[in-house]
Write a protein that holds these residues in place. Sequence first.
Motif, PDB file in Angstrom:
ATOM      1  N   GLY A 123       0.793  -1.230   0.000  1.00  0.00           N
ATOM      2  CA  GLY A 123       0.000   0.000   0.000  1.00  0.00           C
ATOM      3  C   GLY A 123       0.823   1.276   0.000  1.00  0.00           C
ATOM      4  O   GLY A 123       0.273   2.361  -0.096  1.00  0.00           O
ATOM      5  N   HIS A 124       2.101   1.190   0.137  1.00  0.00           N
ATOM      6  CA  HIS A 124       2.972   2.366   0.139  1.00  0.00           C
ATOM      7  C   HIS A 124       4.119   2.079  -0.816  1.00  0.00           C
ATOM      8  O   HIS A 124       4.805   1.061  -0.689  1.00  0.00           O
ATOM      9  CB  HIS A 124       3.507   2.623   1.554  1.00  0.00           C
ATOM     10  N   ALA A 125       4.310   2.972  -1.792  1.00  0.00           N
ATOM     11  CA  ALA A 125       5.294   2.724  -2.854  1.00  0.00           C
ATOM     12  C   ALA A 125       6.709   2.557  -2.302  1.00  0.00           C
ATOM     13  O   ALA A 125       7.456   1.672  -2.739  1.00  0.00           O
ATOM     14  CB  ALA A 125       5.259   3.858  -3.870  1.00  0.00           C
ATOM     15  N   GLY A 126       7.094   3.379  -1.322  1.00  0.00           N
ATOM     16  CA  GLY A 126       8.449   3.286  -0.750  1.00  0.00           C
ATOM     17  C   GLY A 126       8.674   1.958  -0.053  1.00  0.00           C
ATOM     18  O   GLY A 126       9.728   1.321  -0.210  1.00  0.00           O
ATOM     19  N   LEU A 127       7.680   1.537   0.707  1.00  0.00           N
ATOM     20  CA  LEU A 127       7.779   0.249   1.409  1.00  0.00           C
ATOM     21  C   LEU A 127       7.777  -0.903   0.417  1.00  0.00           C
ATOM     22  O   LEU A 127       8.541  -1.861   0.557  1.00  0.00           O
ATOM     23  CB  LEU A 127       6.618   0.113   2.394  1.00  0.00           C
ATOM     24  N   ALA A 128       6.972  -0.798  -0.617  1.00  0.00           N
ATOM     25  CA  ALA A 128       6.927  -1.832  -1.652  1.00  0.00           C
ATOM     26  C   ALA A 128       8.268  -1.927  -2.369  1.00  0.00           C
ATOM     27  O   ALA A 128       8.743  -3.027  -2.669  1.00  0.00           O
ATOM     28  CB  ALA A 128       5.802  -1.541  -2.647  1.00  0.00           C
ATOM     29  N   ASP A 129       8.913  -0.753  -2.626  1.00  0.00           N
ATOM     30  CA  ASP A 129      10.235  -0.759  -3.270  1.00  0.00           C
ATOM     31  C   ASP A 129      11.271  -1.450  -2.382  1.00  0.00           C
ATOM     32  O   ASP A 129      12.090  -2.234  -2.859  1.00  0.00           O
ATOM     33  CB  ASP A 129      10.690   0.668  -3.594  1.00  0.00           C
ATOM     34  N   LYS A 130      11.252  -1.127  -1.091  1.00  0.00           N
ATOM     35  CA  LYS A 130      12.201  -1.749  -0.153  1.00  0.00           C
ATOM     36  C   LYS A 130      11.979  -3.260  -0.095  1.00  0.00           C
ATOM     37  O   LYS A 130      12.931  -4.045  -0.068  1.00  0.00           O
ATOM     38  CB  LYS A 130      12.079  -1.144   1.251  1.00  0.00           C
ATOM     39  N   PHE A 131      10.718  -3.650  -0.067  1.00  0.00           N
ATOM     40  CA  PHE A 131      10.424  -5.080  -0.056  1.00  0.00           C
ATOM     41  C   PHE A 131      10.873  -5.730  -1.360  1.00  0.00           C
ATOM     42  O   PHE A 131      11.381  -6.854  -1.360  1.00  0.00           O
ATOM     43  CB  PHE A 131       8.937  -5.348   0.189  1.00  0.00           C
ATOM     44  N   GLY A 132      10.726  -5.014  -2.472  1.00  0.00           N
ATOM     45  CA  GLY A 132      11.187  -5.525  -3.763  1.00  0.00           C
ATOM     46  C   GLY A 132      12.689  -5.758  -3.760  1.00  0.00           C
ATOM     47  O   GLY A 132      13.171  -6.780  -4.277  1.00  0.00           O
ATOM     48  N   ASP A 133      13.440  -4.826  -3.152  1.00  0.00           N
ATOM     49  CA  ASP A 133      14.891  -5.010  -3.022  1.00  0.00           C
ATOM     50  C   ASP A 133      15.196  -6.254  -2.193  1.00  0.00           C
ATOM     51  O   ASP A 133      16.075  -7.046  -2.541  1.00  0.00           O
ATOM     52  CB  ASP A 133      15.544  -3.789  -2.363  1.00  0.00           C
ATOM     53  N   PHE A 134      14.476  -6.386  -1.074  1.00  0.00           N
ATOM     54  CA  PHE A 134      14.666  -7.567  -0.226  1.00  0.00           C
ATOM     55  C   PHE A 134      14.349  -8.845  -1.005  1.00  0.00           C
ATOM     56  O   PHE A 134      15.097  -9.824  -0.936  1.00  0.00           O
ATOM     57  CB  PHE A 134      13.774  -7.483   1.015  1.00  0.00           C
ATOM     58  N   ALA A 135      13.252  -8.829  -1.747  1.00  0.00           N
ATOM     59  CA  ALA A 135      12.840 -10.013  -2.500  1.00  0.00           C
ATOM     60  C   ALA A 135      13.883 -10.395  -3.539  1.00  0.00           C
ATOM     61  O   ALA A 135      14.188 -11.581  -3.723  1.00  0.00           O
ATOM     62  CB  ALA A 135      11.478  -9.775  -3.166  1.00  0.00           C
ATOM     63  N   ASP A 136      14.455  -9.388  -4.208  1.00  0.00           N
ATOM     64  CA  ASP A 136      15.500  -9.670  -5.194  1.00  0.00           C
ATOM     65  C   ASP A 136      16.734 -10.284  -4.532  1.00  0.00           C
ATOM     66  O   ASP A 136      17.291 -11.268  -5.028  1.00  0.00           O
ATOM     67  CB  ASP A 136      15.904  -8.389  -5.939  1.00  0.00           C
ATOM     68  N   ASN A 137      17.156  -9.694  -3.420  1.00  0.00           N
ATOM     69  CA  ASN A 137      18.315 -10.225  -2.693  1.00  0.00           C
ATOM     70  C   ASN A 137      18.032 -11.623  -2.162  1.00  0.00           C
ATOM     71  O   ASN A 137      18.903 -12.500  -2.193  1.00  0.00           O
ATOM     72  CB  ASN A 137      18.711  -9.296  -1.541  1.00  0.00           C
TER      73      ASN A 137
END
Length: 105
Positions: free
Chosen positions: A43-57
Amino acid sequence: MAGEGDYTRLDLDAIKSMGTGLGNIKKAFDDIGKLDKYSDDFGHAGLADKFGDFADNWEISREKLTKEVDALAQIAKAAGEAYEEIDHQLAEAIRSAQDPKKREK
């Protein structure tokens, strides 16, 4: 091993079990889906981006870990089989040495 004489004691069941257990861990890692499918749930673009980085790693690390766990599983299984074969060969050699009929051949 010190204090146990001039021989090595191996727990073949533990070695084989370790191979099986590591194989199960590898399968569990293989069955984990990609985490990026949850990005819309934040629901929050910044949090989703951070989670996306985590998911990639996580994906990169999981793949490396899966390969290493699989290699260890294969080593443990092969070691268990090799030690078991050696144990059978040694037992047969002892039986042959103790059987006078076989020693005459």
